[in-house]
Design an enzyme around this catalytic site. Structure first.
Site, PDB file in Angstrom:
ATOM      1  N   ASN A 178       0.817  -1.202   0.000  1.00  0.00           N
ATOM      2  CA  ASN A 178       0.000   0.000   0.000  1.00  0.00           C
ATOM      3  C   ASN A 178       0.859   1.264   0.000  1.00  0.00           C
ATOM      4  O   ASN A 178       0.507   2.267  -0.628  1.00  0.00           O
ATOM      5  CB  ASN A 178      -0.913   0.020   1.231  1.00  0.00           C
ATOM      6  CG  ASN A 178      -2.007  -1.030   1.176  1.00  0.00           C
ATOM      7  OD1 ASN A 178      -2.362  -1.518   0.101  1.00  0.00           O
ATOM      8  ND2 ASN A 178      -2.548  -1.369   2.335  1.00  0.00           N
ATOM      9  N   ASN A 214       3.832  -1.170  12.310  1.00  0.00           N
ATOM     10  CA  ASN A 214       2.505  -1.651  11.910  1.00  0.00           C
ATOM     11  C   ASN A 214       2.296  -3.084  12.399  1.00  0.00           C
ATOM     12  O   ASN A 214       2.051  -4.006  11.618  1.00  0.00           O
ATOM     13  CB  ASN A 214       2.355  -1.567  10.392  1.00  0.00           C
ATOM     14  CG  ASN A 214       0.899  -1.660   9.955  1.00  0.00           C
ATOM     15  OD1 ASN A 214      -0.018  -1.483  10.753  1.00  0.00           O
ATOM     16  ND2 ASN A 214       0.684  -1.941   8.693  1.00  0.00           N
ATOM     17  N   SER A 250       1.793   3.716  15.232  1.00  0.00           N
ATOM     18  CA  SER A 250       0.475   4.072  15.757  1.00  0.00           C
ATOM     19  C   SER A 250       0.471   3.956  17.278  1.00  0.00           C
ATOM     20  O   SER A 250       1.328   3.303  17.887  1.00  0.00           O
ATOM     21  CB  SER A 250      -0.595   3.147  15.176  1.00  0.00           C
ATOM     22  OG  SER A 250      -0.425   1.826  15.677  1.00  0.00           O
ATOM     23  N   GLY A 291      -5.096   8.225  14.962  1.00  0.00           N
ATOM     24  CA  GLY A 291      -6.413   8.002  14.393  1.00  0.00           C
ATOM     25  C   GLY A 291      -7.063   9.299  13.979  1.00  0.00           C
ATOM     26  O   GLY A 291      -6.446  10.168  13.353  1.00  0.00           O
ATOM     27  N   GLY A 320      -5.420  12.809  14.423  1.00  0.00           N
ATOM     28  CA  GLY A 320      -4.259  13.246  13.660  1.00  0.00           C
ATOM     29  C   GLY A 320      -2.999  12.508  14.046  1.00  0.00           C
ATOM     30  O   GLY A 320      -2.983  11.286  14.128  1.00  0.00           O
ATOM     31  N   GLY A 361      -5.949   1.040   5.334  1.00  0.00           N
ATOM     32  CA  GLY A 361      -4.894   1.658   4.535  1.00  0.00           C
ATOM     33  C   GLY A 361      -4.596   3.104   4.871  1.00  0.00           C
ATOM     34  O   GLY A 361      -3.722   3.715   4.247  1.00  0.00           O
ATOM     35  N   ALA A 362      -5.274   3.672   5.885  1.00  0.00           N
ATOM     36  CA  ALA A 362      -5.054   5.084   6.208  1.00  0.00           C
ATOM     37  C   ALA A 362      -3.632   5.329   6.705  1.00  0.00           C
ATOM     38  O   ALA A 362      -2.987   6.314   6.329  1.00  0.00           O
ATOM     39  CB  ALA A 362      -6.068   5.555   7.244  1.00  0.00           C
ATOM     40  N   GLY A 363      -3.139   4.443   7.561  1.00  0.00           N
ATOM     41  CA  GLY A 363      -1.775   4.599   8.056  1.00  0.00           C
ATOM     42  C   GLY A 363      -0.738   4.474   6.954  1.00  0.00           C
ATOM     43  O   GLY A 363       0.271   5.190   6.939  1.00  0.00           O
ATOM     44  N   ASP A 364      -0.968   3.556   6.023  1.00  0.00           N
ATOM     45  CA  ASP A 364      -0.051   3.392   4.890  1.00  0.00           C
ATOM     46  C   ASP A 364      -0.086   4.617   3.986  1.00  0.00           C
ATOM     47  O   ASP A 364       0.948   5.052   3.462  1.00  0.00           O
ATOM     48  CB  ASP A 364      -0.430   2.145   4.088  1.00  0.00           C
ATOM     49  CG  ASP A 364      -0.459   0.891   4.940  1.00  0.00           C
ATOM     50  OD1 ASP A 364       0.369   0.787   5.866  1.00  0.00           O
ATOM     51  OD2 ASP A 364      -1.315   0.027   4.693  1.00  0.00           O
TER      52      ASP A 364
END
Length: 325
Positions: A37, A158, A187, A220, A223, A247-250
């Site tokens: 990703n 991750n 995270s 998250g 921000g 996929g938001a973190g990627d």
């Protein structure tokens, strides 16, 4: 292939098929995998990206390959092997958050990571399952060590606890990779699992003195918060209508890397050991209490890319045109 011909970003890590189980019980299958990703996001942001991975020669592997190729991402030689492509099942709750179950084998061919072992890429990114799961994790660590002399390095733990031993077993390998990296993103969930008795922000602040020039803790919907030796900076979340967070973190990682490259804070172009000069520039930019405009701009881009990804189903990062750039 010469280093000049390969110059760009090499991502090393898993590519697989994500099976999304929706709250209503329906299922959607599409290519995914955290490092894949990130490579996809970089390609859509106009970066010259390669992926060193392990996918099968089955129909699912062909779908993974085609999706990456459509965004300009090339696979390294040896990334496709006989057999089945790994999968991850993501179950979405009503808020769009996902929990995962995995059917994965991570055993990349040496040739798939050979460019890193030969010091070819300008920048190397890795993380997630690939950096933790045997038997391939040792090869990933060797690739990072070899590339460090000539390339800038980024890492995203991750973590997937279902595939790991306890935190005390995993911590030394993760801390080793952190010490070799220039940029680390993690995270709150990663650091809470890895250091259950410590506040994630304290760990991130400590990591920023252990090798990396920049450590970003994602929060998250709230921000992110960036830490460096000289200071720190809050990165506000963008309020959007969330479809899901897959996929938001990627996407954040890809946006951050691309933003730092645009501003000369990570290596991308050809030349002898381009990472050394970029590493010095990045460390200078993170030596003062306040964020430089270049650093603040890169972090803002990362937040924008992640937010747009949350507005659509699955790991589907935006293009430059969709960002209005």
């Amino acid at each position: 292939m010469t280093p000049e011909a390969f110059a760009g970003v090499l991502v090393i890590g898993e590519a697989l098929t994500d099976v999304l189980v929706l709250p209503d019980g329906g299922e959607v299958a599409r290519p995914g995998g955290s490092p894949a990703n990130v490579a996809l996001g970089l390609g859509r942001l106009g970066r010259r990206a390669w992926l060193g991975t392990h996918i099968g020669d089955d129909s699912l592997g062909k779908e993974v390959h085609a999706r990456l190729a459509d965004s300009g991402v090339r696979l390294t030689e040896g990334s496709v092997q006989d057999g089945a492509t790994s999968s991850a099942t993501a179950r979405l709750d009503r808020a769009g958050s996902a929990t995962y179950a995995f059917d994965i084998r991570w055993a990349p061919a040496r040739s798939a990571v050979l460019p890193a072992l030969a010091g070819m890429p300008s920048h190397l990114h890795t993380g997630s399952i690939a950096a933790s799961l045997a038997p391939g994790a040792d090869l990933v660590l060797a690739a990072v060590r070899e590339a460090h002399g000539s390339a800038t390095i980024s890492y995203d733990p991750n973590l997937r606890p279902a595939l790991l031993s306890g935190p005390e077993v995993e911590r030394p390998r993760i801390e080793n990779l952190v010490s070799l990296s220039d940029v680390v993103k993690a995270s709150e969930e990663d650091l809470a699992w890895l250091y259950p008795t410590r506040a994630p922000e304290d760990v991130a602040r400590e990591w920023a003195t252990a090798g990396p020039a920049l450590v970003v803790l994602t929060l998250g919907a709230d921000g992110a918060h960036a830490y460096w030796r000289g200071g720190d900076m809050a990165v506000p979340g963008r309020r959007v209508e969330v479809v899901d967070t897959v996929g938001a973190g990627d996407a954040f990682m890809a946006g951050l890397l691309s933003g730092l490259m645009t501003r000369g804070l990570l290596a991308e172009g050809p030349g002898p050991a381009p990472g050394k000069q970029a590493r010095q520039t990045l460390h200078r930019a993170t030596a003062t209490p306040g964020a430089t405009p270049e650093l603040a701009s890169a972090l803002d881009l990362a937040a924008h890319v992640a937010a747009l990804t949350c507005t659509r189903e699955g790991a589907d990062p935006p293009t430059l045109a969709e960002l209005g750039i």
